[in-house]
Design a protein around this motif. Structure first.
Motif, PDB file in Angstrom:
ATOM      1  N   ARG A  97      12.814 -24.509 -17.841  1.00  0.00           N
ATOM      2  CA  ARG A  97      13.165 -23.085 -17.832  1.00  0.00           C
ATOM      3  C   ARG A  97      13.971 -22.815 -19.090  1.00  0.00           C
ATOM      4  N   HIS A  98      13.464 -21.924 -19.914  1.00  0.00           N
ATOM      5  CA  HIS A  98      14.119 -21.533 -21.160  1.00  0.00           C
ATOM      6  C   HIS A  98      14.680 -20.142 -20.969  1.00  0.00           C
ATOM      7  N   MET A  99      15.958 -19.977 -21.322  1.00  0.00           N
ATOM      8  CA  MET A  99      16.589 -18.668 -21.243  1.00  0.00           C
ATOM      9  C   MET A  99      17.303 -18.374 -22.555  1.00  0.00           C
ATOM     10  N   ALA A 100      17.140 -17.164 -23.015  1.00  0.00           N
ATOM     11  CA  ALA A 100      17.898 -16.675 -24.157  1.00  0.00           C
ATOM     12  C   ALA A 100      18.658 -15.453 -23.663  1.00  0.00           C
ATOM     13  N   VAL A 101      19.980 -15.518 -23.699  1.00  0.00           N
ATOM     14  CA  VAL A 101      20.809 -14.376 -23.335  1.00  0.00           C
ATOM     15  C   VAL A 101      21.340 -13.774 -24.629  1.00  0.00           C
ATOM     16  N   PHE A 102      21.419 -12.446 -24.675  1.00  0.00           N
ATOM     17  CA  PHE A 102      21.711 -11.821 -25.962  1.00  0.00           C
ATOM     18  C   PHE A 102      22.265 -10.409 -25.818  1.00  0.00           C
ATOM     19  N   THR A 103      22.851  -9.949 -26.897  1.00  0.00           N
ATOM     20  CA  THR A 103      23.280  -8.566 -27.062  1.00  0.00           C
ATOM     21  C   THR A 103      22.617  -8.053 -28.327  1.00  0.00           C
ATOM     22  N   LEU A 104      22.082  -6.859 -28.246  1.00  0.00           N
ATOM     23  CA  LEU A 104      21.400  -6.258 -29.397  1.00  0.00           C
ATOM     24  C   LEU A 104      22.367  -5.441 -30.245  1.00  0.00           C
ATOM     25  N   LYS A 105      21.981  -5.198 -31.476  1.00  0.00           N
ATOM     26  CA  LYS A 105      22.769  -4.359 -32.377  1.00  0.00           C
ATOM     27  C   LYS A 105      22.674  -2.888 -31.955  1.00  0.00           C
ATOM     28  N   SER A 106      21.563  -2.511 -31.359  1.00  0.00           N
ATOM     29  CA  SER A 106      21.366  -1.121 -30.922  1.00  0.00           C
ATOM     30  C   SER A 106      22.124  -0.861 -29.616  1.00  0.00           C
ATOM     31  N   GLN A 107      22.323   0.400 -29.302  1.00  0.00           N
ATOM     32  CA  GLN A 107      23.031   0.805 -28.096  1.00  0.00           C
ATOM     33  C   GLN A 107      22.242   0.395 -26.850  1.00  0.00           C
ATOM     34  N   TYR A 108      22.950   0.137 -25.769  1.00  0.00           N
ATOM     35  CA  TYR A 108      22.385  -0.407 -24.539  1.00  0.00           C
ATOM     36  C   TYR A 108      21.172   0.374 -24.022  1.00  0.00           C
TER      37      TYR A 108
ATOM     38  N   ARG B 111      11.900  -9.597 -35.745  1.00  0.00           N
ATOM     39  CA  ARG B 111      12.642  -8.776 -34.800  1.00  0.00           C
ATOM     40  C   ARG B 111      13.981  -9.398 -34.412  1.00  0.00           C
ATOM     41  N   TRP B 112      13.938 -10.642 -33.894  1.00  0.00           N
ATOM     42  CA  TRP B 112      15.140 -11.285 -33.351  1.00  0.00           C
ATOM     43  C   TRP B 112      16.254 -11.349 -34.384  1.00  0.00           C
ATOM     44  N   LYS B 113      15.968 -11.907 -35.544  1.00  0.00           N
ATOM     45  CA  LYS B 113      17.001 -12.090 -36.573  1.00  0.00           C
ATOM     46  C   LYS B 113      17.561 -10.771 -37.082  1.00  0.00           C
ATOM     47  N   LYS B 114      16.795  -9.698 -36.982  1.00  0.00           N
ATOM     48  CA  LYS B 114      17.228  -8.387 -37.472  1.00  0.00           C
ATOM     49  C   LYS B 114      17.930  -7.547 -36.405  1.00  0.00           C
ATOM     50  N   GLU B 115      17.551  -7.722 -35.144  1.00  0.00           N
ATOM     51  CA  GLU B 115      18.015  -6.798 -34.101  1.00  0.00           C
ATOM     52  C   GLU B 115      19.008  -7.391 -33.104  1.00  0.00           C
ATOM     53  N   VAL B 116      19.139  -8.705 -33.081  1.00  0.00           N
ATOM     54  CA  VAL B 116      20.038  -9.338 -32.124  1.00  0.00           C
ATOM     55  C   VAL B 116      21.403  -9.555 -32.766  1.00  0.00           C
ATOM     56  N   LYS B 117      22.424  -9.084 -32.087  1.00  0.00           N
ATOM     57  CA  LYS B 117      23.800  -9.200 -32.571  1.00  0.00           C
ATOM     58  C   LYS B 117      24.360 -10.596 -32.321  1.00  0.00           C
ATOM     59  N   LYS B 118      24.154 -11.119 -31.104  1.00  0.00           N
ATOM     60  CA  LYS B 118      24.614 -12.468 -30.753  1.00  0.00           C
ATOM     61  C   LYS B 118      23.757 -12.969 -29.600  1.00  0.00           C
ATOM     62  N   PHE B 119      23.673 -14.310 -29.491  1.00  0.00           N
ATOM     63  CA  PHE B 119      22.832 -14.878 -28.440  1.00  0.00           C
ATOM     64  C   PHE B 119      23.249 -16.304 -28.118  1.00  0.00           C
ATOM     65  N   GLN B 120      22.724 -16.771 -26.997  1.00  0.00           N
ATOM     66  CA  GLN B 120      22.875 -18.161 -26.561  1.00  0.00           C
ATOM     67  C   GLN B 120      21.554 -18.572 -25.922  1.00  0.00           C
ATOM     68  N   GLU B 121      21.064 -19.746 -26.269  1.00  0.00           N
ATOM     69  CA  GLU B 121      19.861 -20.270 -25.640  1.00  0.00           C
ATOM     70  C   GLU B 121      20.243 -21.399 -24.698  1.00  0.00           C
ATOM     71  N   ILE B 122      19.563 -21.447 -23.562  1.00  0.00           N
ATOM     72  CA  ILE B 122      19.819 -22.467 -22.554  1.00  0.00           C
ATOM     73  C   ILE B 122      18.470 -22.972 -22.045  1.00  0.00           C
ATOM     74  N   ASP B 123      18.319 -24.274 -21.974  1.00  0.00           N
ATOM     75  CA  ASP B 123      17.091 -24.884 -21.476  1.00  0.00           C
ATOM     76  C   ASP B 123      17.440 -25.826 -20.330  1.00  0.00           C
ATOM     77  N   PHE B 124      16.735 -25.665 -19.209  1.00  0.00           N
ATOM     78  CA  PHE B 124      17.013 -26.462 -18.030  1.00  0.00           C
ATOM     79  C   PHE B 124      15.749 -27.134 -17.520  1.00  0.00           C
TER      80      PHE B 124
ATOM     81  N   ASP C  91      29.653 -11.565 -21.564  1.00  0.00           N
ATOM     82  CA  ASP C  91      29.478 -10.391 -22.416  1.00  0.00           C
ATOM     83  C   ASP C  91      28.110 -10.242 -23.074  1.00  0.00           C
ATOM     84  N   PHE C  92      27.133 -11.064 -22.735  1.00  0.00           N
ATOM     85  CA  PHE C  92      25.763 -10.816 -23.198  1.00  0.00           C
ATOM     86  C   PHE C  92      25.137  -9.776 -22.284  1.00  0.00           C
ATOM     87  N   GLU C  93      24.322  -8.882 -22.856  1.00  0.00           N
ATOM     88  CA  GLU C  93      23.782  -7.762 -22.086  1.00  0.00           C
ATOM     89  C   GLU C  93      22.422  -8.025 -21.455  1.00  0.00           C
ATOM     90  N   PHE C  94      21.582  -8.842 -22.100  1.00  0.00           N
ATOM     91  CA  PHE C  94      20.204  -9.027 -21.650  1.00  0.00           C
ATOM     92  C   PHE C  94      19.822 -10.497 -21.678  1.00  0.00           C
TER      93      PHE C  94
END
Length: 101
Positions: free
Chosen positions: A7-18, A85-98, A54-57
């Motif tokens: 299971r791969h998960m990427a949690v992130f917050t975008l630069k754009s408004q919620y 897209r990702w490198k331009k629009e994502v403000k911060k993120f964390q990837e988790i693999d289980f 504090d990650f939104e999505f």
């Protein structure tokens, strides 16, 4: 989830408004592009509901095994999404693999 699957998960917050059109487009495009890669299973777009984190999505997906996960990472559609897209629009993120313990 069965043993051997990933299971791969990427949690992130975008630069754009919620609730912006840009955010909605990013989430919809991410789902469309990434879930269309043949080895991706059980793709989900998630929103954070806890104030403890504090990650939104999040994007969550499963792979049958390590080979499928490696195929996904090397897939041209995944790489293009990350670069264009990702490198331009994502403000911060964390990837988790289980996998199952």
């Amino acid at each position: 989830m069965k043993k051997g699957r990933i299971r791969h998960m990427a949690v992130f917050t975008l630069k754009s408004q919620y609730d912006s059109a840009e955010t909605k487009k990013f989430l919809a495009d991410g789902e469309k592009i990434l879930s269309s890669i043949p080895v991706v299973e059980h793709f989900e777009v998630l929103k954070q509901i806890s104030n403890k984190y504090d990650f939104e999505f999040g994007f969550s997906m499963e792979f049958a095994n390590q080979e499928a996960y490696d195929t996904y990472n090397a897939h041209p559609d995944h790489q293009a999404f990350v670069e264009e897209r990702w490198k331009k629009e994502v403000k911060k993120f964390q990837e988790i693999d289980f996998e199952v313990y």
